[in-house]
Design a protein around this motif. Structure first.
Motif, short mmCIF file in Angstrom:
data_model
loop_
_atom_site.label_atom_id
_atom_site.label_comp_id
_atom_site.label_asym_id
_atom_site.label_seq_id
_atom_site.Cartn_x
_atom_site.Cartn_y
_atom_site.Cartn_z
N ASN A 211 78.04 37.66 51.38
CA ASN A 211 77.05 38.70 51.10
C ASN A 211 75.64 38.22 51.45
O ASN A 211 75.41 37.06 51.79
N ARG A 212 74.68 39.13 51.34
CA ARG A 212 73.31 38.83 51.77
C ARG A 212 72.63 37.80 50.85
O ARG A 212 71.84 36.97 51.32
N LYS A 213 72.95 37.85 49.57
CA LYS A 213 72.35 36.86 48.65
C LYS A 213 72.80 35.46 49.02
O LYS A 213 71.98 34.52 49.09
N GLU A 214 74.10 35.29 49.28
CA GLU A 214 74.61 33.98 49.69
C GLU A 214 73.99 33.56 51.01
O GLU A 214 73.68 32.38 51.22
N THR A 215 73.82 34.51 51.92
CA THR A 215 73.24 34.19 53.23
C THR A 215 71.83 33.64 53.09
O THR A 215 71.45 32.65 53.73
N ARG A 216 71.03 34.28 52.24
CA ARG A 216 69.67 33.80 52.03
C ARG A 216 69.65 32.40 51.41
O ARG A 216 68.80 31.56 51.74
N LEU A 217 70.58 32.15 50.51
CA LEU A 217 70.68 30.81 49.92
C LEU A 217 71.03 29.77 50.99
O LEU A 217 70.48 28.66 50.99
N GLN A 220 67.92 29.20 53.28
CA GLN A 220 66.90 28.42 52.59
C GLN A 220 67.32 26.96 52.45
O GLN A 220 66.50 26.05 52.63
N ASP A 280 65.83 42.13 56.87
CA ASP A 280 66.11 40.70 56.65
C ASP A 280 65.99 39.91 57.95
O ASP A 280 65.36 38.85 58.00
N VAL A 326 76.92 27.42 47.36
CA VAL A 326 77.78 28.51 47.81
C VAL A 326 79.17 27.95 48.10
O VAL A 326 79.31 26.85 48.64
#
Length: 396
Positions: A211-217, A220, A280, A326
């Motif tokens: 998902n997008r939250k995991e992708t941002r993590l 970063q 994003d 993750v």
């Protein structure tokens, strides 16, 4: 210039104080001996309707050269497997496909010629044959699937254990693609490898949606540990459905910030891919474009040479996953690309639009191999069905 030899050239014209450049094919007609030319399109203005890329122009040159390759003598006797293979490899090189794809095509040819002699005429090869000593397309598939041909090439003792079925299908698809391209370009009329069984890769149900939250993590974590190349790769794969080859090959020239879209030809198959730039992806592209301008990098690729090495992506991504907290997953780049395409489909975008965004030649590939139905999708479909007037009229 020899009769039938086709060259790709640049022609310039001047009008109203401006210079315009065009891509032009030139050749000598083998029958009349006269010089001929064909203007393909503009070479200097990407926004012009007639603009044609160098790769597209090279493909057109290959097709024109193939027309002259079909002499009356060859048409009467048919083409040998060796002639078709040599034509296909030259065409693929002219199209600018990736080195990895050329390696697959070359090995597929070696497997083909480990069973069929190069001098065999395609039109004399049956799809299947009960006669002993007659080579057929179906026998080729059986020996390929068993691993016998691979063992013959590597000169090792063949064992009864089958080699990877996925590998057998991959190389059979490459062989079929060669003959299918020859049909499309009217080099041949048909081929016996068209409907061999078990050529479809089974749908991979093991990949994990990211998902997008995991992708941002993940992005970063990569940036925090100095892995800028990996941060770019993750963003391009997850938010822009880039494959491994496209991640390394895409350039800033393909990014149109005016309409928020990336347009390029896929490194794998040459298909056109138009990727919408969402918020994003836009955030990261703007940041990296500003960084590129500040350090004045001469190379135009989004990931410049030396910034990313993909010799062992599974190992590198497992480390980034650990940094980000993750859960690690297999086939990291492919899973990110599949997650992006699945998200597009789940957002109810038209399937044919998603096909173009994904860079697939067939919509079947998009829907069968690159998407996954989530529990949320099933619940939404059920709610829509329950609210349907037809469903209510039907009663319990």
């Amino acid at each position: 210039m020899p009769g039938g030899a086709v060259t790709l050239e640049i022609k310039s014209t001047k009008a109203k104080g401006r210079v315009y450049t065009y891509r032009v094919l030139r050749w000598t007609d083998p029958e009349t001996g006269k010089r001929r030319s064909e203007t393909l399109g503009r070479a200097d203005d990407r926004r012009h309707p007639s603009y044609i890329t160098l790769r597209e122009a090279k493909t057109r040159r290959s097709l024109k050269a193939a027309e002259f390759d079909q002499s009356p003598r060859r048409r009467s006797r048919g083409l040998t497997l060796g002639e078709i293979f040599d034509w296909y490899i030259k065409k693929r090189k002219d199209e600018g496909v990736s080195a990895r794809s050329l390696e697959v095509d070359d090995y597929a040819g070696r497997l083909l010629f480990a069973y069929f002699p190069r001098e065999d005429l395609l039109k004399e090869i049956p799809r299947a044959s009960a006669e002993e000593g007659v080579r057929s397309a179906r026998d080729f598939w059986q020996k390929l699937n068993s691993g016998e041909l691979s063992a013959k090439i590597s000169q090792v003792k063949w064992k009864t254990a089958r080699w990877s079925e996925a590998s057998a299908r991959k190389y059979l698809r490459s062989v079929r693609a060669m003959f299918n391209d020859a049909i499309d370009d009217e080099i041949i009329e048909s081929h016996p490898f068209l409907r061999l069984a078990s050529t479809t890769t089974p749908v991979d149900e093991t990949w994990r949606f990211v998902n997008r939250k995991e992708t941002r993590l993940l992005i970063q974590a990569a940036l925090d540990h100095g892995k800028t190349g990996w941060a770019k790769a993750i963003a391009l794969a997850r938010f822009g459905a880039h494959s491994r080859g496209d991640i390394l090959a895409n350039t800033w020239d393909n990014v149109d910030f005016g309409i928020n879209e990336m347009r390029f030809r896929r490194a794998k198959n040459g298909a056109k891919q138009h990727v919408p730039i969402d918020d994003d992806l836009l955030e990261f592209l703007v940041r990296w474009r500003e960084e590129r301008a500040s350090i004045k990098i001469a190379d135009d690729t989004i990931i410049h040479p030396g910034e990313l090495v993909l010799d062992n992506p599974g190992r590198d991504m497992a480390l980034i996953c650990r940094w980000a907290g993750v859960e690690p997953y297999g086939k990291p780049i492919h899973a990110l690309r599949k997650s992006c395409i699945t998200e597009w489909v789940s957002a109810n975008h038209p399937p044919h639009a998603v096909q173009v965004w994904a860079g697939h030649k067939l919509i079947k590939t998009t829907l069968e191999f690159y998407t996954r139905v989530s529990e949320k999708d099933m619940a939404a479909a059920k709610a829509s069905s329950d609210a349907s007037p037809l469903f209510q009229l039907a009663g319990p």
